[in-house]
Each structure stands twice: as structure tokens, then as C-alpha cells.
Design a protein around this motif. Structure first.
Motif, PDB file in Angstrom:
ATOM      1  N   UNK A   1       0.873  -1.265   0.071  1.00  0.00           N
ATOM      2  CA  UNK A   1      -0.180  -0.041  -0.055  1.00  0.00           C
ATOM      3  C   UNK A   1       0.764   1.297   0.029  1.00  0.00           C
ATOM      4  N   UNK A   2       2.025   1.265   0.559  1.00  0.00           N
ATOM      5  CA  UNK A   2       2.822   2.609   0.623  1.00  0.00           C
ATOM      6  C   UNK A   2       3.347   2.840  -0.800  1.00  0.00           C
ATOM      7  N   UNK A   3       3.421   1.890  -1.787  1.00  0.00           N
ATOM      8  CA  UNK A   3       3.713   2.326  -3.123  1.00  0.00           C
ATOM      9  C   UNK A   3       2.661   3.126  -3.662  1.00  0.00           C
ATOM     10  N   UNK A   4       1.483   3.083  -3.468  1.00  0.00           N
ATOM     11  CA  UNK A   4       0.386   3.826  -3.789  1.00  0.00           C
ATOM     12  C   UNK A   4       0.517   5.268  -3.249  1.00  0.00           C
ATOM     13  N   UNK A   5       1.049   5.405  -2.136  1.00  0.00           N
ATOM     14  CA  UNK A   5       1.193   6.665  -1.441  1.00  0.00           C
ATOM     15  C   UNK A   5       2.165   7.531  -2.244  1.00  0.00           C
ATOM     16  N   UNK A   6       3.382   6.780  -2.646  1.00  0.00           N
ATOM     17  CA  UNK A   6       4.398   7.068  -3.231  1.00  0.00           C
ATOM     18  C   UNK A   6       3.894   7.961  -4.604  1.00  0.00           C
ATOM     19  N   UNK A   7       3.061   7.205  -5.257  1.00  0.00           N
ATOM     20  CA  UNK A   7       2.387   7.566  -6.593  1.00  0.00           C
ATOM     21  C   UNK A   7       1.494   8.761  -6.512  1.00  0.00           C
ATOM     22  N   UNK A   8       0.974   8.967  -5.080  1.00  0.00           N
ATOM     23  CA  UNK A   8       0.029  10.181  -5.135  1.00  0.00           C
ATOM     24  C   UNK A   8       0.842  11.433  -5.211  1.00  0.00           C
TER      25      UNK A   8
END
Lengths: 284, 272
Positions: free
Chosen positions: B111-118
Motif C-alpha cells: 500500500x505504501x507504493x500507492x502513497x508514493x504515486x500520489x
């Protein structure tokens, strides 16, 4: 009723019956309104004799309406006169305020929203963190009687027939209080507070005609300690820091963008009044 | 259409580990295996000069760190806590986009990868829950909410630099900020320093825009065993009934468990 009403402006009642000098609070509020609002007019209704009103107050108040409060007068409490706000206001459109409320930025855009109603009462109140809250212990009577959660600390009315009906209703309830209270649950008030009067009036005329709960910005920050999760035994002033930053009031390190109902009259210090005097002078 | 000339931003994870009576470096070695498996990002360890890390980190950066702070562990024993200097993460991180993690945070999904994408300047958890319900998150009865500095996802930007610079200022003048913010505890906490910096940086306002949009799950109890089983996690505790939860990242406060062979076995099971 005076027909000579023009424009729009702010109105407060400064009825000195006890230790609190409400006219001084009104003076602070008038300075605050002049400092934060665009070309704002400010009117005060007071029982202080005109000759006793300091000149510097008169210079800031655009209208002073003097009323008599003595044993022979028909008004017994400070709230009685407020039901006649429609008569006293010099404006066609009025935002009526409690004297212990200050603005932190321009609310010019609120007027546009207010014009959707002839009367608009502020609904709910915020804590200093900007969250709309209802504290049950302050509103048990409202809950018991299903009264709308309105506050008279800030309200709008336009000089109009519906506004007259609203204030007529408020006066009717006030005059018939001994009878009205027999139909209310848990009623221990000998005379109704303005909040209760207006809530009952709203109920009589239709809550939806005098409120706009969906516009949740039309309310204010209530600084009663218990409202903010602190003990009522200690004033919020002694609990958390507060400071001025331009027009903004910062409480416990958070900027307040809604009007602040400071509640504890000790907040209105000479230093604060001087601060707003300087700001108004700077604008002039 | 994608811009083919756009340069790829570097991404990576940074963890801080300074040994005290707790072997934080050994914990970091184990939790890094979970990070590597689930995020597939390079990991940089920031530690002191004496540490002997075993995991193959992308980089090991050694710094001097002040000591003198203490905290209570899950058994309510006072232990030394070397948590100063977290503000260094901005300067020391070799990555454009960084996931800054506490070593007691177990990465069990991506899930942290999705935060980077934000592509936000920075984000952290405003809220955390546990098996006992939502965790208390105020700096004191007359103070403001803190944030959980356990996970900080940040991109290098002017605003993020200001955040970390402010954290340094708050750390350097912590007594003053404790008084100003009515902070009850006087031991330095990064949760508080980042919360104060976040409030100041956003115009003395609690800006919800920097909140990671889900709650962090924290285990506050003494742990006997963790088991990952069919996309669920079973947690067995010393003094209470076990719980079952969907597989997700978890923050484990029990450092004794994180140093145990049971935890090593758990990591081996997860990483294969």
C-alpha cells in the motif's frame, strides 16, 4: 416601526444591568467589524445614557439607539429588548451579533447566502478546532423539546414581513412564557433565554424558513470551556494560549477563521481594544 | 501519452536504527526483509558508527546521534530511546521519493507504493487503531492531536524541506514548544515534533491533506506470535485473546518480540 432603514450593517445590544460593561464589548466589536469587514456599518442599542458614552465610542458607532431600562420600563431582562431588533435596526439588512463575538476575516460573501432567507439563524457551533459540535449538557432542554440547535450569537434578518412575523412570534412566546413553559419538558427557566425564544419561534414558523444547516459555515467558534472539551471550572483564557496575528485570532496554536464567540468577558482587555484601535486607524 | 523525456524519480525506503538496550539494528535487519519483499525498493539504513548491520542495504549512512532520551516500553519499564535527529532524513535520504519507516513497522503489503504515486509533498498517519479501538492521539488534555511519525512518505520539495527544518528547530527548542503546546510528556517524541511542524507549516491549521487516507494498525500488547495465514494475520498475545485481521502493515510496539526467534521465524515464513 421606523421605515427609515437603508443598506446593510451589524447590530448588537449592549444592555448594562450588572457588572459587565457590554457597551465596552460593543466598542471592541465595532472596532473589530471595521477592521475586518468591507465598508461595514455598525449600530448599537444600549441603555447607557448618551452623555455617558465616551467620545471615542461614538466615533466608531455609526448608529446609537438609546433605550430606557428602569423599573417602570416594560423590559425586565437584558434579553427583552432583543425581540424588538427589527424595530431598532437602522438597516434594511442586519447581521445581529452578541457583543462578545469577534470576526477574524471578512464575511462579505455571507450576505449573499443570507439573502436566501428573510431570517437566518446560525446553526450549531464550532469548537476551536473547527469541528461542528453539540455539547449535550448545554442543550439538554433543546434535546428534550426537539428544538433546532440555533444560536442567537449571530443571525441575519431583512426588513420584511416574514422577519416581522419571526420577531412577533418571539415576543408572543416571551409575553406568554408562563403559559408556553407548561407545554415544554424539563423547563426550569423563569424567563426564556434568547436562544430558546428564537428556537421556539423557528419551530412555530418552520425551522427550514429561518435556518440553513447545509451552509455550515454560517456559525461561530464557541469558546465556552466545556464546549472545547475542557473543564468549565477554568476559563479557556487560563487553559490555552491566544494571540492576534493581523485579523486572525490564534487559539491554542490554531488560526480561527470563523467568528469567535469568546464568552469570557475578561478576554476583552484594554490591550486588545488598543490593538484593534491601531488596526482601524491604520485602515483609515 | 506518456512523456518519454520525463526522468524517472528515484524511490527508496529509509530506516533509522540506533542500538540501546534494544538491538534496533537487528530489528531493522529483519523488518527490512519484509520491506524488500513487499515494496521491492532499495533500503537505506541510517545508524551510528558502532552498528554491524547484517542485511544488504542499498546504503548504510553512519551519523553521530545524541542520547539522553527515555521512554516507557510495553512493560512500562524505562528504556533509553535514541530518537533524536529524524529531521536528518530529508538531507540524508538518497532518494527523490522516500518512505521513512520506524523499524517496528512491519510492511506486509504494497500500500505504501500507492502513497508514493500520489506525489504529495509528504504524508503521515493522523490516526491509528488497535485491537482495543482507536488509539489516544493528543499531545495532552489541553493540547492538539499528534501525528504518527512511524511512517512518513515524502518527496523532496521546498515544502518538505521546511517541514524537516521545522522539526529540527522544534527538537532544538523542545522545552519552549512543550510549554506553547501544553504538552504533558517532556521526553522528546518525533510524533509531536512532526505534528507541531505540520500545524505551523500549514498556516496554524490541521490540514487533512497530509493524512495517509487509512488508519495505521498498532499492536500495543505483548506479542507471543504472529502468523500470516491465507491473507490474514493471526496475532497471539501474552495477556489477552488472539485476534485475526486481514493482512496489512502493522506497527508492533513490543520490542522484545521483535528481537525474538519467533519474529525471525515469522519473517522467514513471510519472505519464503
Amino acid at each position: 416601526m421606523s421605515q427609515d432603514k437603508t443598506g446593510q450593517g451589524f447590530l448588537t445590544f449592549a444592555i448594562n444591568l450588572g457588572e459587565v460593561d457590554y457597551l465596552r464589548l460593543a466598542y471592541l466589536q465595532a472596532l473589530n467589524v471595521k477592521a475586518t469587514q468591507t465598508d461595514a456599518k455598525y449600530a448599537v442599542v444600549t441603555n447607557v445614557c448618551p452623555i455617558d458614552i465616551p467620545d471615542k465610542y461614538k466615533a466608531v458607532f455609526d448608529h446609537i439607539n438609546h433605550i430606557r431600562y428602569d423599573p417602570e420600563s416594560k423590559w425586565q431582562s437584558a434579553f427583552d429588548a432583543e425581540a424588538y431588533a427589527l424595530y431598532f435596526t437602522p438597516f434594511k439588512e442586519t447581521i445581529k451579533l452578541e457583543a462578545d463575538l469577534l470576526f477574524t476575516r471578512s464575511i462579505d460573501h455571507w450576505w449573499t447566502a443570507f439573502r436566501l432567507r428573510d431570517v437566518c439563524l446560525s446553526y450549531d457551533a464550532k469548537n476551536y478546532m473547527g469541528i461542528n459540535r453539540t455539547i449535550k449538557k448545554y442543550r439538554e432542554f433543546f434535546d428534550a423539546n426537539n428544538l433546532p440547535n440555533v444560536y442567537n450569537g449571530l443571525m441575519y434578518f431583512r426588513y420584511s414581513r416574514p422577519a416581522k412575523e419571526f420577531f412577533d412570534a418571539a415576543r408572543y412566546i416571551s409575553n406568554k412564557w408562563e403559559y408556553v413553559k407548561t407545554g415544554l419538558k424539563n423547563c426550569i427557566e423563569d424567563s426564556p433565554s434568547t436562544d430558546v425564544l428564537y428556537a421556539l419561534s423557528a419551530l412555530m414558523l418552520g425551522e427550514e424558513t429561518v435556518t440553513m444547516p447545509s451552509m455550515d459555515f454560517i456559525n461561530f467558534v464557541h469558546m465556552k470551556s466545556g464546549f472545547n472539551g475542557w473543564s468549565d471550572q477554568v476559563s479557556w483564557i487560563d487553559t490555552v494560549m491566544n494571540e492576534q496575528d493581523g485579523d486572525v485570532i490564534r487559539i491554542n496554536n490554531l488560526n480561527q477563521y470563523s467568528p469567535v464567540h469568546y464568552h469570557d468577558k475578561n478576554y476583552a482587555t484594554d490591550e486588545l481594544i488598543e490593538y484593534y484601535e491601531q488596526r482601524v486607524l491604520a485602515r483609515v | 501519452m506518456q512523456n518519454s523525456r520525463k526522468s524517472e524519480k528515484s524511490k527508496g525506503v529509509v530506516v533509522f536504527a540506533f542500538n540501546t538496550s534494544v538491538d534496533y539494528v537487528a530489528i531493522a535487519d529483519n523488518t527490512s526483509k519484509l520491506i524488500e519483499r513487499n515494496l521491492k525498493l532499495p533500503i537505506t539504513l541510517i545508524t551510528d558508527h558502532d552498528a554491524e548491520p547484517q542485511f544488504e542495504y542499498d546504503q548504510v549512512i553512519r551519523v553521530d546521534v545524541a542520547s539522553g532520551n527515555i521512554k516507557l516500553d510495553v512493560s512500562y519499564q524505562q528504556v533509553e530511546w535514541k530518537n533524536f535527529g529524524r529531521y536528518l532524513a530529508y538531507e540524508l535520504s538518497p532518494y527523490d521519493s522516500t518512505v521513512l519507516l520506524d523499524v517496528d513497522y512491519l510492511v506486509l503489503d504494497d500500500s505504501l507504493l500507492k502513497l508514493i504515486d500520489l506525489n504529495k509533498d509528504y504524508a503521515f498517519h493522523y490516526y491509528s487503531s488497535s485491537s482495543n479501538g482507536d488509539l489516544y492521539s493528543s499531545m495532552g488534555p489541553y493540547s492538539l492531536p499528534f501525528i504518527w511519525a512511524t511512517v512518513i512518505v515524502f518527496n523532496k520539495s521546498d515544502k518538505t524541506k521546511m517541514l524537516f527544518d521545522l522539526v529540527k528547530r522544534i527538537q532544538d527548542n523542545y522545552d519552549y514548544y512543550c510549554k506553547l503546546y501544553n504538552i504533558r510528556e517532556r521526553n522528546f517524541r518525533n510524533d509531536y515534533a512532526f505534528a507541531i511542524a505540520n500545524i505551523i507549516l500549514n498556516g496554524y491549521h490541521i490540514d487533512p491533506g497530509h493524512n495517509i487516507p487509512w488508519k495505521m494498525f498498532t499492536i500495543t500488547d505483548k506479542v507471543d506470535r504472529l502468523i500470516v495465514d491465507s491473507k490474514n494475520i493471526r496475532a497471539y498475545f501474552t495477556n489477552k485473546k488472539p485476534i485475526l485481521m486481514p493482512q496489512q502493515n502493522i506497527h508492533v510496539m513490543d520490542k522484545a518480540y521483535l528481537q525474538s526467534t519467533q519474529f525471525k521465524d515469522f519473517v522467514t515464513d513471510v519472505t519464503g
